[in-house]
Design a protein around this motif. Structure first.
Motif, PDB file in Angstrom:
ATOM      1  N   UNK A  50       0.827  -1.245  -0.082  1.00 33.81           N
ATOM      2  CA  UNK A  50      -0.085   0.116   0.027  1.00 33.81           C
ATOM      3  C   UNK A  50       0.781   1.246   0.093  1.00 33.81           C
ATOM      4  N   UNK A  99       0.820   5.090   1.152  1.00 36.98           N
ATOM      5  CA  UNK A  99       0.084   6.076   2.019  1.00 36.98           C
ATOM      6  C   UNK A  99       0.767   7.457   2.031  1.00 36.98           C
ATOM      7  N   UNK A 137      -1.262  12.388   5.293  1.00 39.92           N
ATOM      8  CA  UNK A 137      -2.703  12.965   5.490  1.00 39.92           C
ATOM      9  C   UNK A 137      -3.623  12.221   4.889  1.00 39.92           C
ATOM     10  N   UNK A 138      -3.290  10.922   4.113  1.00 35.54           N
ATOM     11  CA  UNK A 138      -4.086  10.166   3.565  1.00 35.54           C
ATOM     12  C   UNK A 138      -4.275   8.879   3.993  1.00 35.54           C
ATOM     13  N   UNK A 139      -5.463   8.104   3.467  1.00 33.03           N
ATOM     14  CA  UNK A 139      -5.674   6.771   3.780  1.00 33.03           C
ATOM     15  C   UNK A 139      -4.625   5.923   2.859  1.00 33.03           C
ATOM     16  N   UNK A 140      -4.325   4.697   3.165  1.00 31.20           N
ATOM     17  CA  UNK A 140      -3.497   3.901   2.414  1.00 31.20           C
ATOM     18  C   UNK A 140      -4.301   3.452   1.030  1.00 31.20           C
TER      19      UNK A 140
END
Lengths: 115, 115
Positions: free
Chosen positions: A35, A37, A40-43
């Motif tokens: 993943x 990431x 400041x974001x989701x994976x």
């Protein structure tokens, strides 16, 4: 308990270079996924490998590639690095049972900075 | 394509109080799983709780419980008796049934716990 280790923990590269990130899955796990990431974001799912074959891919270009080895360690390779590739890269592994209820174990990630 | 939305970038709770984190998702699948993950400063994703879509009963794990509203495609996390160690980023995630490690994550909610 997780036993998923990633190396290195931090890495600095220059735009245009190539990078290899490594992951050692928990013993007995036959499925590994990677993943990305961003800060400041989701994976975001890159791809997964099951028994050394790519078994699913997210919306990432071909310059993102991977390998899974017989000992269930794996690599994520990124060619022609771009500034936007700067992110935390997470590896996750599981023992696929075919029943859909497998538990996913994550490593602590590799922080990649592209300058 | 499946999407997961967390509308609360930050939440704050007093120690020992209860807090609820919101999550909505969009899918046309009938077989899927929903998850809440915790990401502390160590960066490792830790599974908090899991819900199978075919189960009507809401999942619970000690102080953590969910409110799963399948028709509304809502999946909120309730943390009771909040502790300082609960402070972290929380991510809601979706996985199509038997899709291995292919998770779709929301953007995350930062939970702060005040002593």
């Amino acid at each position: 308990e997780t036993g998923v280790t990633q190396s290195p923990t931090h890495l600095i590269k220059t735009r245009g270079q190539q990078v290899t990130l490594r992951c050692s899955s928990q013993s007995g796990h036959n499925t590994v996924s990677w993943y990305q990431q961003a800060l400041g974001q989701g994976p975001q799912f890159i791809f997964q490998y099951y028994r050394e074959e790519e078994n699913g891919r997210g919306n990432f270009p071909p310059r993102f590639s991977g390998l899974q080895f017989p000992n269930y360690s794996s690599e994520l390779n990124v060619n022609a690095l771009e500034l936007d590739d700067s992110a935390l890269y997470l590896c996750a592994s599981s023992q696929r049972t075919g029943q859909g209820n497998e538990k996913l174990f994550f490593g602590s990630g590799t922080q990649l900075s592209v300058l | 394509a499946q999407t997961v939305t967390q509308s609360q970038p930050e939440m704050s709770v007093q120690e020992a109080e209860t807090v609820t984190l919101s999550c909505t998702y969009d899918t046309s699948e009938s077989d899927y799983y929903l998850f809440w993950y915790k990401q502390p400063p160590s960066r490792q994703m830790i599974l908090v709780i899991r819900q199978e879509a075919y189960k009507q009963q809401n999942a619970t794990e000690n102080r953590f419980s969910v409110n799963f509203q399948k028709a509304a495609k809502s999946f909120s996390l309730k943390i009771s008796d909040s502790q300082l160690g609960d402070a972290a980023m929380y991510f809601c995630a979706y996985r199509r049934g038997n899709a291995g490690n292919m998770l779709t994550f929301g953007g995350g909610t930062r939970l702060m716990v005040k002593p």
